[in-house]
Design an enzyme around this catalytic site. Sequence first.
Site, PDB file in Angstrom:
ATOM      1  N   HIS A  96      -0.571  -8.350   0.245  1.00  0.00           N
ATOM      2  CA  HIS A  96      -0.704  -7.825   1.609  1.00  0.00           C
ATOM      3  C   HIS A  96      -2.051  -7.166   1.898  1.00  0.00           C
ATOM      4  CE1 HIS A  96       2.353  -6.752   5.020  1.00  0.00           C
ATOM      5  NE2 HIS A  96       1.319  -7.437   5.465  1.00  0.00           N
ATOM      6  N   ASP A 119       8.114  -5.057   7.025  1.00  0.00           N
ATOM      7  CA  ASP A 119       7.844  -4.717   5.623  1.00  0.00           C
ATOM      8  C   ASP A 119       8.812  -3.622   5.175  1.00  0.00           C
ATOM      9  OD1 ASP A 119       6.492  -4.050   3.177  1.00  0.00           O
ATOM     10  OD2 ASP A 119       4.547  -4.462   4.085  1.00  0.00           O
ATOM     11  N   HIS A 121       7.646  -1.510   3.213  1.00  0.00           N
ATOM     12  CA  HIS A 121       6.633  -0.479   2.948  1.00  0.00           C
ATOM     13  C   HIS A 121       5.727  -0.290   4.159  1.00  0.00           C
ATOM     14  CE1 HIS A 121       7.678  -2.646  -0.821  1.00  0.00           C
ATOM     15  NE2 HIS A 121       7.859  -1.410  -1.259  1.00  0.00           N
ATOM     16  N   ASP A 123       2.386   0.498   3.957  1.00  0.00           N
ATOM     17  CA  ASP A 123       1.042  -0.020   3.644  1.00  0.00           C
ATOM     18  C   ASP A 123      -0.055   0.687   4.440  1.00  0.00           C
ATOM     19  OD1 ASP A 123       2.415  -1.699   1.935  1.00  0.00           O
ATOM     20  OD2 ASP A 123       2.055  -3.541   3.080  1.00  0.00           O
ATOM     21  N   HIS A 136      -3.026  -3.327  -1.634  1.00  0.00           N
ATOM     22  CA  HIS A 136      -1.959  -3.893  -0.783  1.00  0.00           C
ATOM     23  C   HIS A 136      -1.060  -2.808  -0.180  1.00  0.00           C
ATOM     24  CE1 HIS A 136       1.839  -4.435  -3.579  1.00  0.00           C
ATOM     25  NE2 HIS A 136       1.242  -3.304  -3.814  1.00  0.00           N
ATOM     26  N   ASP A 227       5.726  -9.216   5.446  1.00  0.00           N
ATOM     27  CA  ASP A 227       5.810  -9.075   3.989  1.00  0.00           C
ATOM     28  C   ASP A 227       7.220  -9.544   3.606  1.00  0.00           C
ATOM     29  OD1 ASP A 227       6.258  -8.028   1.383  1.00  0.00           O
ATOM     30  OD2 ASP A 227       4.853  -6.381   1.748  1.00  0.00           O
ATOM     31  N   ASP A 229       9.002  -8.933   1.272  1.00  0.00           N
ATOM     32  CA  ASP A 229       9.880  -7.889   0.721  1.00  0.00           C
ATOM     33  C   ASP A 229      10.608  -7.095   1.811  1.00  0.00           C
ATOM     34  OD1 ASP A 229       8.295  -5.589   1.487  1.00  0.00           O
ATOM     35  OD2 ASP A 229       7.161  -5.687  -0.380  1.00  0.00           O
ATOM     36  N   GLU A 272       3.143 -11.834  -0.104  1.00  0.00           N
ATOM     37  CA  GLU A 272       3.878 -11.211  -1.216  1.00  0.00           C
ATOM     38  C   GLU A 272       4.971 -12.095  -1.818  1.00  0.00           C
ATOM     39  OE1 GLU A 272       2.921  -8.449  -2.770  1.00  0.00           O
ATOM     40  OE2 GLU A 272       1.520  -7.532  -1.335  1.00  0.00           O
TER      41      GLU A 272
HETATM   42  N1  ARG Z   1       3.466   2.515  -1.219  1.00  0.00           N
HETATM   43  C1  ARG Z   1       3.189   1.867  -2.461  1.00  0.00           C
HETATM   44  C2  ARG Z   1       1.679   1.874  -2.710  1.00  0.00           C
HETATM   45  O1  ARG Z   1       0.934   2.414  -1.949  1.00  0.00           O
HETATM   46  C3  ARG Z   1       3.749   0.463  -2.500  1.00  0.00           C
HETATM   47  C4  ARG Z   1       3.128  -0.500  -1.552  1.00  0.00           C
HETATM   48  C5  ARG Z   1       3.742  -1.879  -1.589  1.00  0.00           C
HETATM   49  N2  ARG Z   1       3.027  -2.761  -0.707  1.00  0.00           N
HETATM   50  C6  ARG Z   1       3.250  -4.083  -0.538  1.00  0.00           C
HETATM   51  N3  ARG Z   1       2.428  -4.732   0.255  1.00  0.00           N
HETATM   52  N4  ARG Z   1       4.221  -4.704  -1.153  1.00  0.00           N
HETATM   53  O2  ARG Z   1       1.214   1.318  -3.651  1.00  0.00           O
HETATM   54 MN    MN Z   2       3.367  -5.049   2.545  1.00  0.00          MN
HETATM   55 MN    MN Z   3       6.192  -4.499   1.106  1.00  0.00          MN
END
Ligand code: ARG
Ligand code: MN
Ligand code: MN
Length: 314
Positions: A96, A119, A121, A123, A136, A227, A229, A272
């Site tokens: 990402h 997502d 998350h 990010d 990411h 994403d 996920d 991802e």
């Molecule tokens: N918040 C966590 C970090 O800053 C996880 C981020 C996951 N991001 C993703 N694109 N899957 O590392």
């Molecule tokens: Mn992401």
């Molecule tokens: Mn994610």
Amino acid sequence: HCVGIIGAPFSKGQQRDGVQRGADLIRAAGLVQKLKGQGCVVKDYGNLTFEDIPNDEPIGRLKSPRAVGRANELLAGAVLKIKSDGNTCVMLGGDHSLAIGSISGHAASRHELSVLWVDAHADINTPLTTPTGNIHGQPLSYLIHELHSKIPIIPHFSWLKPCVAAKDIVYIGLRDVDPEEHYILKHLGIKTFSMTEVDRLGIAKVMEQTCDHMFSKVKKPIHLSFDIDALDPSVSPATGTPAAGGLTYREGIYITEHICQTGLLSAVDMVEVNPKQGKTEDEIKSTVNAAVDLLRSCFGRVREGSHEPDYQIP
Ligand code: ARG
Ligand code: MN
Ligand code: MN
């Protein structure tokens, strides 16, 4: 629909090998043929090739900063070209961190964008708040005007200018947000539909309110950054940072169907997908097929079915 596809086999925004293969897997599952079969004009621009950057030592907490900066500079140029050719751009990742280049290149072709970030998350860590150093987990902090002063100078990022306003971002699917990220989201007043709101309102109301928010003033082109996920790990297990309690397959498809119907979808990221994180062949298949189906419904596929306007029963 005219669709331009660019593959970005890049993984250095995180530390798990395999995510660079996502683009080719999504293609191998028949994306181009399926989009053509539903009436799209498709041009596949192929994959980008990313140069290897030796001695890419961490800067502060940031891992592989130069490689990520360079890769995104290249991607931004490719997305700008695809938009200039008159296509809706589909960027197949990769991780990402590629949203940095994808959104920058898209923004360079348009006046202002709305960004829909689907997502688990947020990010939105900055280089100083990141708990992992993985870029990411940070792409939005580099892109948002309001966070510009929080971003230090990083080699190979000098091409990058912030290009989205906090009010033009909507999140759907959040369930794993770092405390620092939560502060940033609240501080900037960013519109979020976490899984709690998806549970409370249902996905139909979430999409209604998402569009109300995005179209409150002028109708800007939409950048959808998806994403994989965001979906529940029971649907898309082959991803680097799975999080329990995610969107169902149907909720995911509802989001993309609805965005397609706005007529404003201008670019999509699908990121991802990591085959190496799948425990079985079926886990990989399920993840890749979900990505393909989401993209199909971005470009007009509807579950009720459809037919040619001049069709007659033989
Ligand atoms: N918040 C966590 C970090 O800053 C996880 C981020 C996951 N991001 C993703 N694109 N899957 O590392
Ligand atoms: Mn992401
Ligand atoms: Mn994610």
